[in-house]
Design a protein around this motif. Structure first.
Motif, PDB file in Angstrom:
ATOM      1  N   MET A  58      -6.708   9.539  16.705  1.00 45.06           N
ATOM      2  CA  MET A  58      -6.034   8.281  17.021  1.00 45.06           C
ATOM      3  C   MET A  58      -6.336   7.285  15.901  1.00 45.06           C
ATOM      4  SD  MET A  58      -4.586   8.934  19.910  1.00 45.06           S
ATOM      5  CE  MET A  58      -4.143   7.368  20.563  1.00 45.06           C
ATOM      6  N   THR A  59      -5.296   6.638  15.425  1.00 44.98           N
ATOM      7  CA  THR A  59      -5.473   5.619  14.410  1.00 44.98           C
ATOM      8  C   THR A  59      -4.788   4.344  14.870  1.00 44.98           C
ATOM      9  OG1 THR A  59      -3.490   6.347  13.246  1.00 44.98           O
ATOM     10  CG2 THR A  59      -5.577   7.278  12.503  1.00 44.98           C
ATOM     11  N   ASN A  60      -5.203   3.254  14.313  1.00 44.64           N
ATOM     12  CA  ASN A  60      -4.594   1.975  14.655  1.00 44.64           C
ATOM     13  C   ASN A  60      -3.162   1.957  14.142  1.00 44.64           C
ATOM     14  OD1 ASN A  60      -3.926  -0.621  15.192  1.00 44.64           O
ATOM     15  ND2 ASN A  60      -5.640  -1.539  14.100  1.00 44.64           N
ATOM     16  N   VAL A  61      -2.214   1.684  15.018  1.00 38.88           N
ATOM     17  CA  VAL A  61      -0.815   1.702  14.618  1.00 38.88           C
ATOM     18  C   VAL A  61      -0.300   0.306  14.283  1.00 38.88           C
ATOM     19  CG1 VAL A  61      -0.296   3.784  15.922  1.00 38.88           C
ATOM     20  CG2 VAL A  61      -0.056   1.556  17.010  1.00 38.88           C
ATOM     21  N   PHE A  62      -1.158  -0.678  14.367  1.00 38.49           N
ATOM     22  CA  PHE A  62      -0.711  -2.023  14.060  1.00 38.49           C
ATOM     23  C   PHE A  62      -0.659  -2.231  12.552  1.00 38.49           C
ATOM     24  CE2 PHE A  62      -2.912  -2.529  18.175  1.00 38.49           C
ATOM     25  CZ  PHE A  62      -1.807  -2.857  18.927  1.00 38.49           C
ATOM     26  N   ARG A  63       0.306  -2.999  12.117  1.00 40.14           N
ATOM     27  CA  ARG A  63       0.406  -3.314  10.703  1.00 40.14           C
ATOM     28  C   ARG A  63      -0.380  -4.595  10.435  1.00 40.14           C
ATOM     29  NH1 ARG A  63       3.815  -7.605  10.412  1.00 40.14           N
ATOM     30  NH2 ARG A  63       5.383  -7.775  12.034  1.00 40.14           N
ATOM     31  N   ASP A  64      -0.657  -4.844   9.197  1.00 32.45           N
ATOM     32  CA  ASP A  64      -1.323  -6.077   8.826  1.00 32.45           C
ATOM     33  C   ASP A  64      -0.434  -7.258   9.168  1.00 32.45           C
ATOM     34  OD1 ASP A  64      -3.494  -4.718   7.842  1.00 32.45           O
ATOM     35  OD2 ASP A  64      -2.661  -4.597   5.804  1.00 32.45           O
ATOM     36  N   ASP A  65      -1.057  -8.347   9.556  1.00 40.43           N
ATOM     37  CA  ASP A  65      -0.309  -9.543   9.944  1.00 40.43           C
ATOM     38  C   ASP A  65      -0.094 -10.413   8.713  1.00 40.43           C
ATOM     39  OD1 ASP A  65       1.002 -11.347  11.524  1.00 40.43           O
ATOM     40  OD2 ASP A  65      -0.815 -12.298  12.284  1.00 40.43           O
ATOM     41  N   ASP A  66       0.784  -9.922   7.836  1.00 42.84           N
ATOM     42  CA  ASP A  66       1.075 -10.642   6.606  1.00 42.84           C
ATOM     43  C   ASP A  66       2.395 -11.396   6.740  1.00 42.84           C
ATOM     44  OD1 ASP A  66      -1.174  -9.564   5.385  1.00 42.84           O
ATOM     45  OD2 ASP A  66      -0.057  -7.790   4.718  1.00 42.84           O
ATOM     46  N   LEU A  67       2.440 -12.550   6.107  1.00 37.91           N
ATOM     47  CA  LEU A  67       3.677 -13.320   6.078  1.00 37.91           C
ATOM     48  C   LEU A  67       4.666 -12.628   5.158  1.00 37.91           C
ATOM     49  CD1 LEU A  67       2.413 -17.010   5.858  1.00 37.91           C
ATOM     50  CD2 LEU A  67       3.436 -15.853   7.808  1.00 37.91           C
ATOM     51  N   THR A  68       5.896 -12.514   5.607  1.00 40.17           N
ATOM     52  CA  THR A  68       6.947 -11.920   4.780  1.00 40.17           C
ATOM     53  C   THR A  68       8.135 -12.861   4.804  1.00 40.17           C
ATOM     54  OG1 THR A  68       7.804 -10.683   6.660  1.00 40.17           O
ATOM     55  CG2 THR A  68       6.243  -9.539   5.249  1.00 40.17           C
ATOM     56  N   PRO A  69       8.940 -12.816   3.771  1.00 41.29           N
ATOM     57  CA  PRO A  69      10.110 -13.695   3.754  1.00 41.29           C
ATOM     58  C   PRO A  69      11.029 -13.384   4.933  1.00 41.29           C
ATOM     59  CG  PRO A  69       9.801 -12.634   1.627  1.00 41.29           C
ATOM     60  CD  PRO A  69       8.831 -12.016   2.565  1.00 41.29           C
ATOM     61  N   CYS A  70      11.607 -14.406   5.511  1.00 41.32           N
ATOM     62  CA  CYS A  70      12.532 -14.206   6.620  1.00 41.32           C
ATOM     63  C   CYS A  70      13.750 -15.113   6.415  1.00 41.32           C
ATOM     64  CB  CYS A  70      11.865 -14.492   7.950  1.00 41.32           C
ATOM     65  SG  CYS A  70      11.307 -16.175   8.151  1.00 41.32           S
ATOM     66  N   LEU A  71      14.677 -15.019   7.349  1.00 39.96           N
ATOM     67  CA  LEU A  71      15.909 -15.796   7.238  1.00 39.96           C
ATOM     68  C   LEU A  71      15.635 -17.279   7.439  1.00 39.96           C
ATOM     69  CD1 LEU A  71      18.269 -13.544   9.384  1.00 39.96           C
ATOM     70  CD2 LEU A  71      18.087 -13.610   6.897  1.00 39.96           C
ATOM     71  N   THR A  72      16.377 -18.082   6.747  1.00 41.02           N
ATOM     72  CA  THR A  72      16.345 -19.518   7.013  1.00 41.02           C
ATOM     73  C   THR A  72      17.173 -19.764   8.271  1.00 41.02           C
ATOM     74  OG1 THR A  72      18.341 -19.953   5.744  1.00 41.02           O
ATOM     75  CG2 THR A  72      16.238 -20.016   4.525  1.00 41.02           C
ATOM     76  N   PRO A  73      17.002 -20.908   8.923  1.00 38.27           N
ATOM     77  CA  PRO A  73      17.843 -21.198  10.096  1.00 38.27           C
ATOM     78  C   PRO A  73      19.325 -21.102   9.774  1.00 38.27           C
ATOM     79  CG  PRO A  73      16.027 -22.734  10.014  1.00 38.27           C
ATOM     80  CD  PRO A  73      15.970 -21.924   8.736  1.00 38.27           C
ATOM     81  N   ALA A  74      19.740 -21.568   8.605  1.00 36.97           N
ATOM     82  CA  ALA A  74      21.160 -21.513   8.239  1.00 36.97           C
ATOM     83  C   ALA A  74      21.633 -20.073   8.104  1.00 36.97           C
ATOM     84  CB  ALA A  74      21.400 -22.286   6.945  1.00 36.97           C
TER      85      ALA A  74
END
Length: 98
Positions: A58-74
């Motif tokens: 069994m290994t941890n399946v969670f990914r690192d909690d890194d900020l990644t670019p996402c969509l702007t509200p527009a």
């Protein structure tokens, strides 16, 4: 050494289990079978077999909690049928007050 009916009765009393006579007659044989199976596994598992808590690694399946670019509200609202104040505008339901 097989488990006796009296031993099962004693364990049931310690565990505060109310067993019927039929259960007290049946359980010693079942417990003997379980202990024999555990002993068989213990014989197979040698020093080369490390103890584990799971059959597969069994290994941890969670990914690192890194900020990644996402969509702007527009960008997010660009395909919406209606928008208002940087939010999706949806039809009112259940007679909610505005």
């Amino acid at each position: 050494m097989p488990i006796t009916r009296d031993e099962v009765s004693h364990l049931a009393r310690l565990a505060r289990l109310d067993l019927t006579d039929e259960e007290l007659d049946r359980l010693p044989g079942q417990l003997d079978d379980i202990l024999a199976a555990v002993a068989q596994v213990a014989r197979v598992a040698g020093d080369d077999v490390p103890p584990t808590s799971h059959a597969i690694a069994m290994t941890n399946v969670f990914r690192d909690d890194d900020l990644t670019p996402c969509l702007t509200p527009a960008e997010a609202l660009s395909g919406a049928p209606a928008a208002e104040d940087d939010r999706f505008r949806v039809p009112r339901i259940l007679g909610e007050a505005p």
